[in-house]
Design a protein around this motif. Structure first.
Motif, PDB file in Angstrom:
ATOM      1  N   ALA A  92      12.333   0.839 -33.583  1.00 54.30           N
ATOM      2  CA  ALA A  92      11.903   1.746 -32.524  1.00 54.30           C
ATOM      3  C   ALA A  92      11.139   2.911 -33.141  1.00 54.30           C
ATOM      4  O   ALA A  92      11.623   3.525 -34.109  1.00 54.30           O
ATOM      5  CB  ALA A  92      13.097   2.258 -31.746  1.00 54.30           C
ATOM      6  N   PRO A  93       9.954   3.249 -32.633  1.00 59.58           N
ATOM      7  CA  PRO A  93       9.176   4.347 -33.229  1.00 59.58           C
ATOM      8  C   PRO A  93       9.888   5.689 -33.067  1.00 59.58           C
ATOM      9  O   PRO A  93      10.573   5.933 -32.081  1.00 59.58           O
ATOM     10  CB  PRO A  93       7.866   4.314 -32.446  1.00 59.58           C
ATOM     11  N   VAL A  94       9.695   6.533 -34.070  1.00 55.26           N
ATOM     12  CA  VAL A  94      10.237   7.893 -34.028  1.00 55.26           C
ATOM     13  C   VAL A  94       9.079   8.820 -33.696  1.00 55.26           C
ATOM     14  O   VAL A  94       8.158   9.004 -34.504  1.00 55.26           O
ATOM     15  CB  VAL A  94      10.880   8.275 -35.382  1.00 55.26           C
ATOM     16  N   ASN A  95       9.097   9.446 -32.504  1.00 51.77           N
ATOM     17  CA  ASN A  95       7.941  10.189 -32.006  1.00 51.77           C
ATOM     18  C   ASN A  95       8.028  11.697 -32.200  1.00 51.77           C
ATOM     19  O   ASN A  95       7.013  12.378 -32.157  1.00 51.77           O
ATOM     20  CB  ASN A  95       7.741   9.883 -30.511  1.00 51.77           C
ATOM     21  N   ASN A  96       9.231  12.251 -32.360  1.00 51.64           N
ATOM     22  CA  ASN A  96       9.367  13.702 -32.476  1.00 51.64           C
ATOM     23  C   ASN A  96      10.614  14.030 -33.290  1.00 51.64           C
ATOM     24  O   ASN A  96      11.383  13.139 -33.683  1.00 51.64           O
ATOM     25  CB  ASN A  96       9.424  14.359 -31.095  1.00 51.64           C
ATOM     26  N   THR A  97      10.807  15.331 -33.535  1.00 54.16           N
ATOM     27  CA  THR A  97      11.925  15.759 -34.375  1.00 54.16           C
ATOM     28  C   THR A  97      13.270  15.439 -33.739  1.00 54.16           C
ATOM     29  O   THR A  97      14.229  15.096 -34.437  1.00 54.16           O
ATOM     30  CB  THR A  97      11.833  17.276 -34.643  1.00 54.16           C
ATOM     31  N   GLU A  98      13.365  15.551 -32.399  1.00 50.66           N
ATOM     32  CA  GLU A  98      14.630  15.268 -31.727  1.00 50.66           C
ATOM     33  C   GLU A  98      15.049  13.817 -31.938  1.00 50.66           C
ATOM     34  O   GLU A  98      16.212  13.526 -32.238  1.00 50.66           O
ATOM     35  CB  GLU A  98      14.523  15.566 -30.223  1.00 50.66           C
ATOM     36  N   GLU A  99      14.095  12.888 -31.778  1.00 48.00           N
ATOM     37  CA  GLU A  99      14.406  11.477 -31.993  1.00 48.00           C
ATOM     38  C   GLU A  99      14.769  11.201 -33.446  1.00 48.00           C
ATOM     39  O   GLU A  99      15.647  10.380 -33.738  1.00 48.00           O
ATOM     40  CB  GLU A  99      13.208  10.613 -31.576  1.00 48.00           C
ATOM     41  N   LEU A 100      14.107  11.894 -34.390  1.00 50.25           N
ATOM     42  CA  LEU A 100      14.409  11.701 -35.802  1.00 50.25           C
ATOM     43  C   LEU A 100      15.840  12.147 -36.117  1.00 50.25           C
ATOM     44  O   LEU A 100      16.595  11.438 -36.807  1.00 50.25           O
ATOM     45  CB  LEU A 100      13.412  12.481 -36.657  1.00 50.25           C
TER      46      LEU A 100
END
Length: 411
Positions: free
Chosen positions: A147-155
């Protein structure tokens, strides 16, 4: 004419009465020994990972707040909140103007060449996320695409998940070196909350029955004795029954018939033990959540009004009271309690008789005068008396010196 529906009873502080708060919550405190309270050892907190609580339900308590003192009277922040006026907000510092350039066209060119910081950061995070998958720090389930990581929150969320998966894997590796009994014991004690002593006592009963050699007469008698005791027989009747079975040479057959149901019943007792413990923990969690929500809502509402029944109640005071009542700092058996709850428990000590009387006095005043209006009127009367005495002294001085005082009422 139909009777109007009555509102639920409320106590002095506006807390709606409930079975949880009125009985179980208070009994859980007062049926304990204050000497059994121990301080909770808090692990070091990472400020970067601290998530601010929802201020709508519970006022925010800063993670780096100084620990509360042992009594309300010694709580400096609480007293400051009652006496100090709200501080003026700090003067806003305006950013300095951008330096002027002698060449406006060159400045415009530089602005066009500089990409937006947010777009650059997002691009870097996406690239970084792909690299974490490649090196195996981020993982996926078998057959699933990363799943792609799009922003700092998702990371941050993905890294937290990987940390939890790593902890589970470590535990699985440890338990896999031992038999299934270890996993069963771990689940019962650490997941279902059964006390280790209670669990192992019940497990020992099951093991002692499962491992019996029923060709031994003493073991045969043990099985029959356990079965008859479970039915409520007294010892004399049990001894007579065993003797009769021995005389007819039916003791071993009777024991073999009983051993299966006995083991099954003991295992059911273990399962029931875990279910009851889970229900108890759920009840305590619901009770604590209800307490936190109600107290937090009241504190939040009073903080917005900046007063609590005539008493100053600003944000600083609200934070102090919230931490004092809701932050769990002490261990009492298998429960955690706050400074407020600990000091209520400490009131039962003989050396705190004066404190008991003071608390009883305050509770009595709140019972007959919930808003403490009498104390407020008394305070206003004191101030008025002081002012009247001052005016009388001034008038007396004027008369002695021959001065005439102007009265705005007569003018």
């Amino acid at each position: 004419m139909e009777k109007s529906q009555t509102a639920p009873d409320q106590n002095t502080f506006g807390i709606t009465s409930s079975t949880l708060l009125d009985t179980a919550y208070l009994e859980s405190l007062f049926n304990n020994d204050p000497d059994k309270v121990t301080e909770i050892e808090q692990p070091a907190k990472d400020p970067a990972k601290t998530v601010a609580p929802d201020t709508k339900s519970t006022p925010v308590i800063p993670a780096n707040a100084a620990p509360q003192e042992s009594t309300i009277i010694e709580d400096a922040s609480f007293l400051d909140g009652l006496t100090d006026e709200d501080k003026e907000p700090a003067e806003e510092v305006k950013p300095s103007a951008a330096p002027k350039s002698d060449n406006p066209s060159a400045l415009q060119e530089n602005e066009k060449e500089t990409p937006s910081k947010s777009g650059s950061l997002q691009s870097n995070i996406i690239t970084f996320g792909k690299e974490l998958y490649q090196v195996g720090i981020l993982t996926t389930e078998e057959g699933q695409e990363p799943a792609p990581v799009n922003n700092t929150e998702e990371l941050i969320e993905r890294l937290t998940q990987e940390k939890q998966k790593g902890a589970v894997q470590i535990l699985e590796n440890i338990l896999s070196h031992f038999g299934p009994e270890y996993r069963t014991a771990f689940d019962a004690i650490y997941l279902n909350g059964v006390h280790p002593r209670e669990y192992f006592q019940q497990a020992e009963k099951v093991a002692s029955l499962e491992g019996l050699d029923l060709s031994v007469p003493e073991n045969q008698k043990k099985v029959v004795r356990v079965h008859l005791r479970s039915l409520g027989w007294d010892e004399s009747k049990i001894a007579a029954k065993i003797e009769k079975l021995e005389n007819y040479q039916d003791l071993e057959e009777e024991a073999r018939d009983l051993i299966g149901p006995l083991v099954a019943n003991e295992k059911k007792a273990m399962e029931q033990q875990q279910r009851e413990r889970q229900q108890e923990l759920s009840r305590k969690a619901a009770m604590d959540q209800e307490h936190q929500q109600i107290v937090g809502r009241i504190i939040d509402d009073k903080m917005k009004l900046k007063e609590f029944d005539g008493l100053p109640f600003d944000e600083k005071t609200a934070r102090a009271v919230s931490g004092y009542m809701l932050e769990k700092k002490w261990q009492l058996g298998d429960s955690q309690i706050s400074d407020f709850e600990k000091e209520i428990l400490d009131l039962s000590r003989p050396e705190n008789r004066q404190a008991q009387i003071k608390v009883a006095l305050i509770m009595h005043l709140l019972k007959i005068d919930p808003t403490l209006s009498r104390l407020q009127r008394k305070a206003v009367t004191k101030e008025a008396d002081k002012m009247f005495a001052f005016l009388q002294r001034e008038e007396s001085t004027d008369k002695k010196q021959g001065r005439k005082r102007s009265n705005f009422i007569d003018d």
